[in-house]
Scaffold this motif. Sequence first.
Motif, PDB file in Angstrom:
ATOM      1  N   GLU A 114       0.526  -1.039   0.030  1.00  0.00           N
ATOM      2  CA  GLU A 114       0.207   0.133   0.253  1.00  0.00           C
ATOM      3  C   GLU A 114       1.057   0.933  -0.340  1.00  0.00           C
ATOM      4  N   TYR A 115       0.312   2.708  -0.526  1.00  0.00           N
ATOM      5  CA  TYR A 115       1.238   3.519  -0.931  1.00  0.00           C
ATOM      6  C   TYR A 115       1.180   3.794   0.607  1.00  0.00           C
ATOM      7  N   ARG A 116       0.433   4.272   1.824  1.00  0.00           N
ATOM      8  CA  ARG A 116       0.891   5.130   2.484  1.00  0.00           C
ATOM      9  C   ARG A 116       1.906   4.016   3.974  1.00  0.00           C
ATOM     10  N   HIS A 117       2.007   2.640   3.570  1.00  0.00           N
ATOM     11  CA  HIS A 117       3.612   2.270   3.728  1.00  0.00           C
ATOM     12  C   HIS A 117       4.179   2.218   3.059  1.00  0.00           C
ATOM     13  N   GLN A 122      10.269   4.896   2.590  1.00  0.00           N
ATOM     14  CA  GLN A 122      11.075   5.900   2.284  1.00  0.00           C
ATOM     15  C   GLN A 122      11.744   6.940   3.011  1.00  0.00           C
ATOM     16  N   GLU A 123      11.276   7.671   3.411  1.00  0.00           N
ATOM     17  CA  GLU A 123      11.196   8.568   4.503  1.00  0.00           C
ATOM     18  C   GLU A 123      11.981   8.323   5.316  1.00  0.00           C
ATOM     19  N   VAL A 124      11.745   6.831   5.884  1.00  0.00           N
ATOM     20  CA  VAL A 124      12.850   6.513   6.943  1.00  0.00           C
ATOM     21  C   VAL A 124      13.781   6.457   6.746  1.00  0.00           C
ATOM     22  N   LEU A 125      14.115   5.477   5.462  1.00  0.00           N
ATOM     23  CA  LEU A 125      15.268   5.157   5.143  1.00  0.00           C
ATOM     24  C   LEU A 125      15.907   6.615   4.482  1.00  0.00           C
ATOM     25  N   GLN A 126      15.819   8.104   3.847  1.00  0.00           N
ATOM     26  CA  GLN A 126      16.187   8.380   3.518  1.00  0.00           C
ATOM     27  C   GLN A 126      17.005   9.531   4.859  1.00  0.00           C
ATOM     28  N   ASP A 127      15.821   9.652   5.472  1.00  0.00           N
ATOM     29  CA  ASP A 127      16.277  10.259   7.195  1.00  0.00           C
ATOM     30  C   ASP A 127      17.377   9.395   7.632  1.00  0.00           C
ATOM     31  N   THR A 254       3.275   2.473  10.399  1.00  0.00           N
ATOM     32  CA  THR A 254       3.172   3.462   9.271  1.00  0.00           C
ATOM     33  C   THR A 254       1.666   3.651   9.553  1.00  0.00           C
ATOM     34  N   ALA A 255       1.048   1.771  10.165  1.00  0.00           N
ATOM     35  CA  ALA A 255      -0.476   2.429  10.537  1.00  0.00           C
ATOM     36  C   ALA A 255      -0.823   3.127  11.197  1.00  0.00           C
ATOM     37  N   ILE A 256       0.164   3.493  12.033  1.00  0.00           N
ATOM     38  CA  ILE A 256      -1.013   4.127  13.330  1.00  0.00           C
ATOM     39  C   ILE A 256      -0.934   5.530  12.804  1.00  0.00           C
ATOM     40  N   GLY A 257      -0.648   6.060  11.881  1.00  0.00           N
ATOM     41  CA  GLY A 257       0.196   7.399  11.780  1.00  0.00           C
ATOM     42  C   GLY A 257       1.589   7.830  11.935  1.00  0.00           C
ATOM     43  N   TYR A 258       2.303   6.908  11.775  1.00  0.00           N
ATOM     44  CA  TYR A 258       4.126   7.669  11.935  1.00  0.00           C
ATOM     45  C   TYR A 258       4.809   8.593  10.403  1.00  0.00           C
ATOM     46  N   LYS A 259       4.936   9.553  10.980  1.00  0.00           N
ATOM     47  CA  LYS A 259       5.786  10.801  10.036  1.00  0.00           C
ATOM     48  C   LYS A 259       3.680  10.958   9.033  1.00  0.00           C
ATOM     49  N   SER A 260       2.902  10.270   9.272  1.00  0.00           N
ATOM     50  CA  SER A 260       1.344  10.489   8.365  1.00  0.00           C
ATOM     51  C   SER A 260       0.370  11.224   9.688  1.00  0.00           C
ATOM     52  N   ASP A 261       0.493  10.608  10.917  1.00  0.00           N
ATOM     53  CA  ASP A 261      -0.904  11.542  11.506  1.00  0.00           C
ATOM     54  C   ASP A 261      -0.100  11.361  12.697  1.00  0.00           C
TER      55      ASP A 261
END
Length: 660
Positions: A114-117, A122-127, A254-261
């Motif tokens: 899924e896109y949300r994951h 990718q954001e975690v890897l880049q950081d 990722t499912a509970i909103g890390y870096k998104s909510d």
Amino acid sequence: MSAKSGKFFRNLYSVRDMDTKYYVTTPIYYVNDKPHIGHAYTTILADVLANYHRLLGTPTYFLTGTDEHGQKVQQAAEKNGISAQEQCDQTVVRFQELWKRLEISNDDFIRTTEYRHKKIVQEVLQDLYDRDEIYRAEYEGWYCVGCERFFTEKDLVEGNCPECGRKVDAIVETNYFFRMSHYQQWLIEYIETHPEFIQPDFRANETLGFLKNNELQDLCISRPKSRLAWGIELPFDSDFVTYVWFDALLNYITAIGYKSDDDMFKKWWPVNHQLIGKDILTTHTVYWPTMLKAMGVELPKTVFAHGWWLTGRTKMSKSLGNVVNPMEMIDRYGVDAFRYFLIAEMTLGQDASFTEEAFVRRYNSDLANDLGNLLSRTSNMLGRYCDGKFPAIGNDAVADGPEKELWDAVQQAVTDMEASIGSMHLNGGIASVLAAVRKVNQYFEIKQPWTLAKEGRTEEVETTLAVAAEALRVSSALLYPVMPERMGELRTLFGLGMPDMEHLRVFGVIKAGSEVPKTDPLFPRVELPKEEKPPKPSEKENAVTEKQEKPEGVITYDDVMNVKLRTAKILEAEKVEGADKLLKLQVEVGEEKRQLIAGIAQHYSAEEVVGKTIVIVANLKPAKIRGVESQGMLLCASVGKELRLITVDGELPASGAAVK
């Protein structure tokens, strides 16, 4: 949440934890094949824990899902002649359908495609790359396709993978690495100072032993697309995809909103229980915590590793063909029975054996004989002696005598269940509830409401049946998270809705005057298919049987020994339609269930004989009586018009014992 309900699980977590939330996760399951009993067990366990917390009014979040990247998925897709995404889309349905069949109440189902994951991975890897926690280097060593992991020469066991025993491949390639080795000493100290982090304790010792006896290597977190194209592309190098474990572990956040909510993430993290099988202990207690430490994210409260399901003493595996298919078990025995067996049979942390024989034995003993039979007896007697309505009794009914003894046993079950959830020993809590259920059956034998009814002692009959029903009410609440469908049916019979944890310690909750209809068996007895026995070899044609003369009316020792007398437990009883003298009995003779027709209806009521251990002639040829087959004969003693069943002095461990 009220103070009363808080007391129920006062040992479960701190008051702060209970008042805020409960977050539980399963591993996400690989989609290269169909789900098996291991997947089902972890998910049912998570569901049971989530259900208990929801009943308490604790905000609860339950996450499960599927792991859809990696080499095994790519290989399965190639074998099936479809794309990797099609492989995922076709296989994930098997998990989703099974969870529906198993009444799994997950709040979210995450797929790593899924896109949300993928976006957050990718954001975690880049950081991490930007902060030099990830670097590029050449790797030379050994690779296991099955585990999708690299190993050094010293890691191998007789030249094979140390985890699964498969053949490994020599490999030299450039990859990206996470500086996991930097966190070795920190992780040792964290585990030693946070004993709740890895449970059971001996699993924490395993991880500590690994960390203290081995130099932790940096973790390869990439695969070149030239070798593996199916994965999340690295944001800083498009020639590589992410190592499947690094990708998969991040699903828990990722499912509970890390870096998104941010609000959602703060509400649910850290997770209270991450449930895993012991085979993925290293990834969850070494890889995962070091990743979170590098990311600056708080660690899970508890990673709990349960054991394996074995067939006898052998680990289940597809190659041996001994994997249990949950769908087949559900079709054969029902959802709630399957859920019950898995939770009641395994001591969390230890391995457990699954055989269909053990399943049927526990089903018939716990569910059919004890719980289901008790409900049938209680509802039928309420119909017979109380006009099908729940009687009005005072709260002092359990103040003393056998009533108090029974209610104390029920309250002990409440206490034990409370402790078992806090200590993750659910099978112990269930055993205590079933002990209370058996206590109700014993209570009936002490009080004998059928005799009280004959003597016109109506008030005592009503008290006896009301106390039994109240014990069933509490037991059904304690078992509801495990068997929601069947316990819901039981509660509906007494005019009750969802369990109310505030009233587990309260007597007299069932409303007086409530209609209590008769019910079909909640758990009908089941039997394993019988194996056909080979025919006995015929006697020689010239064999001669000697006939010994004997006085008329006298039998020999051999005659006596030819009559097989066995003990049998009466499970169910009912009048034979149109016959005043006959009762139809369902009896248990060892592992076998039989039907007997007995002319005892003018001496015993149906309710009166249930639960008794009698003696039967087990090798009598079946006969039809009033058109109903009887598969044996029970023994009675009579004087004039008086008749009494031949029973056994004291308790035997099982029915089917030889009578000598």
